[in-house]
Write a protein that holds these residues in place. Sequence first.
Motif, PDB file in Angstrom:
ATOM      1  N   ALA A   1      30.463  42.482  48.611  1.00 59.78           N
ATOM      2  CA  ALA A   1      31.057  42.882  49.895  1.00 59.78           C
ATOM      3  C   ALA A   1      32.484  42.347  49.970  1.00 59.78           C
ATOM      4  CB  ALA A   1      30.226  42.341  51.046  1.00 59.78           C
TER       5      ALA A   1
ATOM      6  N   VAL B   1      38.764  43.936  51.219  1.00 56.57           N
ATOM      7  CA  VAL B   1      39.640  42.758  51.219  1.00 56.57           C
ATOM      8  C   VAL B   1      40.417  42.679  49.900  1.00 56.57           C
ATOM      9  CG1 VAL B   1      39.744  40.240  51.451  1.00 56.57           C
ATOM     10  CG2 VAL B   1      38.022  41.551  52.737  1.00 56.57           C
ATOM     11  N   GLY B   2      39.697  42.788  48.788  1.00 54.52           N
ATOM     12  CA  GLY B   2      40.313  42.657  47.462  1.00 54.52           C
ATOM     13  C   GLY B   2      41.378  43.718  47.212  1.00 54.52           C
TER      14      GLY B   2
ATOM     15  N   TYR C   1      39.082  59.608  40.490  1.00 54.56           N
ATOM     16  CA  TYR C   1      38.784  58.846  39.280  1.00 54.56           C
ATOM     17  C   TYR C   1      37.307  59.011  38.950  1.00 54.56           C
ATOM     18  CZ  TYR C   1      43.221  56.328  40.049  1.00 54.56           C
ATOM     19  OH  TYR C   1      44.536  55.995  40.222  1.00 54.56           O
TER      20      TYR C   1
ATOM     21  N   ALA D   1      38.007  52.119  39.257  1.00 60.84           N
ATOM     22  CA  ALA D   1      39.190  52.790  39.809  1.00 60.84           C
ATOM     23  C   ALA D   1      38.831  53.777  40.922  1.00 60.84           C
ATOM     24  CB  ALA D   1      39.951  53.514  38.694  1.00 60.84           C
TER      25      ALA D   1
ATOM     26  N   PHE E   1      48.454  54.709  32.599  1.00 67.22           N
ATOM     27  CA  PHE E   1      47.679  55.704  33.340  1.00 67.22           C
ATOM     28  C   PHE E   1      48.228  57.035  32.875  1.00 67.22           C
ATOM     29  CE2 PHE E   1      47.834  58.843  36.627  1.00 67.22           C
ATOM     30  CZ  PHE E   1      46.777  58.658  37.509  1.00 67.22           C
TER      31      PHE E   1
ATOM     32  N   VAL F   1      42.830  55.292  32.484  1.00 62.15           N
ATOM     33  CA  VAL F   1      43.588  54.248  33.164  1.00 62.15           C
ATOM     34  C   VAL F   1      43.245  52.863  32.635  1.00 62.15           C
ATOM     35  CG1 VAL F   1      41.988  54.398  35.116  1.00 62.15           C
ATOM     36  CG2 VAL F   1      44.145  53.237  35.440  1.00 62.15           C
TER      37      VAL F   1
ATOM     38  N   GLY G   1      43.640  49.597  34.014  1.00 59.52           N
ATOM     39  CA  GLY G   1      43.937  49.042  35.334  1.00 59.52           C
ATOM     40  C   GLY G   1      44.898  47.864  35.301  1.00 59.52           C
TER      41      GLY G   1
ATOM     42  N   TYR H   1      53.618  48.306  36.876  1.00 59.80           N
ATOM     43  CA  TYR H   1      54.127  48.509  38.237  1.00 59.80           C
ATOM     44  C   TYR H   1      55.017  47.335  38.637  1.00 59.80           C
ATOM     45  CZ  TYR H   1      53.777  49.233  43.392  1.00 59.80           C
ATOM     46  OH  TYR H   1      54.032  49.417  44.738  1.00 59.80           O
TER      47      TYR H   1
ATOM     48  N   TYR I   1      46.973  50.865  46.243  1.00 62.08           N
ATOM     49  CA  TYR I   1      46.064  50.233  47.203  1.00 62.08           C
ATOM     50  C   TYR I   1      46.879  49.154  47.904  1.00 62.08           C
ATOM     51  CZ  TYR I   1      45.595  47.112  43.167  1.00 62.08           C
ATOM     52  OH  TYR I   1      45.873  46.298  42.098  1.00 62.08           O
TER      53      TYR I   1
HETATM   54  N1  ACO Z   1      35.980  39.827  48.369  1.00 65.54           N
HETATM   55  C1  ACO Z   1      37.339  39.752  48.330  1.00 65.54           C
HETATM   56  N2  ACO Z   1      38.068  40.028  47.224  1.00 65.54           N
HETATM   57  C2  ACO Z   1      37.410  40.427  46.118  1.00 65.54           C
HETATM   58  C3  ACO Z   1      36.008  40.532  46.082  1.00 65.54           C
HETATM   59  C4  ACO Z   1      35.285  40.203  47.273  1.00 65.54           C
HETATM   60  N3  ACO Z   1      33.959  40.298  47.335  1.00 65.54           N
HETATM   61  N4  ACO Z   1      35.654  40.940  44.856  1.00 65.54           N
HETATM   62  C5  ACO Z   1      36.784  41.086  44.136  1.00 65.54           C
HETATM   63  N5  ACO Z   1      37.849  40.775  44.904  1.00 65.54           N
HETATM   64  C6  ACO Z   1      39.277  40.836  44.549  1.00 65.54           C
HETATM   65  C7  ACO Z   1      39.563  40.355  43.159  1.00 65.54           C
HETATM   66  O1  ACO Z   1      39.711  38.947  43.133  1.00 65.54           O
HETATM   67  C8  ACO Z   1      40.854  41.086  42.856  1.00 65.54           C
HETATM   68  O2  ACO Z   1      41.914  40.418  43.482  1.00 65.54           O
HETATM   69  P1  ACO Z   1      43.311  40.214  42.706  1.00 65.54           P
HETATM   70  O3  ACO Z   1      43.879  41.596  42.548  1.00 65.54           O
HETATM   71  O4  ACO Z   1      44.091  39.368  43.620  1.00 65.54           O
HETATM   72  O5  ACO Z   1      42.985  39.588  41.398  1.00 65.54           O
HETATM   73  C9  ACO Z   1      40.682  42.423  43.585  1.00 65.54           C
HETATM   74  O6  ACO Z   1      39.627  42.200  44.537  1.00 65.54           O
HETATM   75  C10 ACO Z   1      40.258  43.547  42.681  1.00 65.54           C
HETATM   76  O7  ACO Z   1      39.159  43.104  41.910  1.00 65.54           O
HETATM   77  P2  ACO Z   1      39.154  43.268  40.325  1.00 65.54           P
HETATM   78  O8  ACO Z   1      37.923  42.665  39.782  1.00 65.54           O
HETATM   79  O9  ACO Z   1      40.475  42.879  39.757  1.00 65.54           O
HETATM   80  O10 ACO Z   1      39.014  44.860  40.292  1.00 65.54           O
HETATM   81  P3  ACO Z   1      38.805  45.788  39.071  1.00 65.54           P
HETATM   82  O11 ACO Z   1      39.456  45.264  37.850  1.00 65.54           O
HETATM   83  O12 ACO Z   1      37.383  46.133  39.018  1.00 65.54           O
HETATM   84  O13 ACO Z   1      39.655  47.078  39.561  1.00 65.54           O
HETATM   85  C11 ACO Z   1      41.879  48.045  39.672  1.00 65.54           C
HETATM   86  C12 ACO Z   1      40.910  47.004  40.228  1.00 65.54           C
HETATM   87  C13 ACO Z   1      42.298  47.641  38.250  1.00 65.54           C
HETATM   88  C14 ACO Z   1      43.104  48.127  40.567  1.00 65.54           C
HETATM   89  C15 ACO Z   1      41.165  49.433  39.629  1.00 65.54           C
HETATM   90  O14 ACO Z   1      40.795  49.808  40.918  1.00 65.54           O
HETATM   91  C16 ACO Z   1      42.012  50.528  39.017  1.00 65.54           C
HETATM   92  O15 ACO Z   1      42.049  50.679  37.794  1.00 65.54           O
HETATM   93  N6  ACO Z   1      42.694  51.363  39.853  1.00 65.54           N
HETATM   94  C17 ACO Z   1      43.521  52.479  39.396  1.00 65.54           C
HETATM   95  C18 ACO Z   1      44.830  52.021  38.786  1.00 65.54           C
HETATM   96  C19 ACO Z   1      45.884  51.627  39.808  1.00 65.54           C
HETATM   97  O16 ACO Z   1      45.817  51.975  40.955  1.00 65.54           O
HETATM   98  N7  ACO Z   1      46.944  50.924  39.321  1.00 65.54           N
HETATM   99  C20 ACO Z   1      48.084  50.571  40.141  1.00 65.54           C
HETATM  100  C21 ACO Z   1      49.412  51.136  39.719  1.00 65.54           C
HETATM  101  S1  ACO Z   1      49.341  52.693  38.926  1.00 65.54           S
HETATM  102  C22 ACO Z   1      48.957  53.978  40.071  1.00 65.54           C
HETATM  103  O17 ACO Z   1      49.563  54.125  41.083  1.00 65.54           O
HETATM  104  C23 ACO Z   1      47.824  54.884  39.752  1.00 65.54           C
END
Ligand code: ACO
Length: 451
Positions: free
Chosen positions: A31, A36-37, A150, A155, A191, A203, A205, A212, A249
Amino acid sequence: VENVGILAMELYFPSQYVDQTELEKFDGVSAGKYTVGLGQTKMGFCTDREDINSICMTALHRLIEKNNINLHDIGRLEVGTETIIDKSKSVKTYLMTLFAEQGATDVEGIDTTNACYGGTAALFNAVNWVESSSWDGRKAIVVAGDIAVYGKGPARPTGGAGAVAMLIGPDAPLVLDCGVRASYMTHAYDFYKPDLASEFPYVDGKLSIQCYLSALDNCYNLYCKKMRKVEPDFKGLLSLDGMLFHSPYSKLVQKSLARVCFNDFLNATPEQREQQFPGLSDFSSHKLEETYFDRDVEKAFMAYSEPLFDEKTKPSLHIAKNIGNMYTASLYGGLASYLVSKSPEQLIGKKFGLFSYGSGLASTMYSMNICNDMSAGSKLAKLINSLNEGLSMLEIRQSIPPSQFSESMDVRTKNYHTAPYQPSGSIDTLFPGTYYLVDIDDLRRRFYKRK
Ligand code: ACO
C-alpha cells in the motif's frame, strides 16, 4: 511580429480512470507504492473506442469550437505524438477532415515523433514558422496527444492518456523567451518501441530516470548560462516564478525540482552557498553525474526545496496526478494545471521554466513569460476560464475497477492488429463531443464519429 506564443489552449482526457489505491491492491504491491512512492492518484485510460486520431481530433475540435476559429485562418497544423498506428500516414492528415468541411487545405506541418518530446518539437516548429520569412500572416495549431500504456508490471501504473490543442500566433498572453532554449540530445535505450507488433514500449525504468535527470542537469545549466548572457542578474530558480516539468509520475517531478536546487547550489559561490543553502556545505564536493541515485543528496535537497516546490511546481501537477503520463501532452497538462491554479492578476508579468523530455533521448529547457499588456490580459483570462471548464470534467469521470481496466488493456493488446475490427468499448460513457472509432475495415481504414 512580436510576442509569439500560445493564444488559446484546450485539453482532452478520457472519461474513465482507475484509482491508484485500488490498483495497488489489485497488483498486490505494498500500500502506498503508486500513491506515495510514485505520487499518483488516478490514471486515465481509453477503451478500444479511442485511438490517437480520435483523441487528437477531440482536442482539436474543442479548440476550434471554443475559439470560433475559421480554418482558412490556420496556415500550419502540427502534431506531436509517439502513439503510432500507421508507419506512413500522419495523424495530421486525419485531422484535415475537419478542415475539409470548410474547404481549407493550404495547411503546412505534419507529425513529429520522439517519445514524449514530439509536442515540444511541434510547438517550436509552429512558433519558428510564425517568426520566419515563410510566415503568411495566419495562425498555427499544435496538437500533442498520446495513449500511454505499458504491459503488466511495475511500469503499468505510470500510464495515462490525453491530448492538448494550442493556438499559436503573435500578441499571445504566453510568450516563449527567444534565444535561450537549451537542448540536450543523445542516444540512449531507456524507453523505446522497437516492437511494431505491440502497443507497449521496452523500458529500462532505472536507466530512464537516470537519463531524465542527466538531461535535466544538462539543459538547466545551459539554459542558465544563456539566460545570464541576456540578463546578467539571472539567479536560476530564484528568478523563475514557476518551474514545470514533463511528468512521467509526480514524484519524479518533485525530485527534479530538488535537482534544480542542487544545480543552483553547485553553481553558487562559497559565500552564496552559506547564505542561500545553510547547512548543506557537506555536499559541496558532490558531482552531478555521481548522484542520480544518491539518497543523501536527494533527501537533503528534497527537504531544502520543499517550500519552493509547493510554490513553483506543485500547482502544475494536478492533471499529471489525476490522469497520469500523457507523454507528449504531459508538459502542457502541467502548464494548464499551473495556469488554472492562479488568477490572471497573479500571473501577469511572471516567468516560468519548462523542461521537456523524450526518451531515446531528446530534451529542452525553455521559458515563457506572461505578457503584461491589457489585450494579452483579457486573452489570458479567457484561456484560463476555458481551461477551468475543461478541467472540471476531471470530477465527473467514471471510476473503473482495476479488473475491468486490466480486461480493457487485454482487449486492446489482443486486437492491436485485428482487421476488420468493430470496437466493443461503450460509447455511453464518453464525454459529449468525443470522437470515437466506429470501424476498421479490411483495408485497415479507420472510420470515426463524434458523440
Ligand atoms: N509506500 C511508499 N513508497 C513506496 C512504497 C510504499 N509502500 N513502495 C515503494 N515505494 C517507493 C520506492 O521506495 C520508490 O521510491 P524512490 O523512487 O524514491 O526510490 C518508488 O516508490 C517506486 O518504487 P520502485 O520499487 O523503485 O518502483 P519500480 O522499480 O517497481 O518502478 C518505475 C518504478 C521504474 C518508475 C516504473 O514505474 C517504470 O518503469 N515506469 C516507466 C518509465 C518512466 O516513467 N520513466 C521516467 C522517465 S521516461 C518517460 O517519461 C516514459
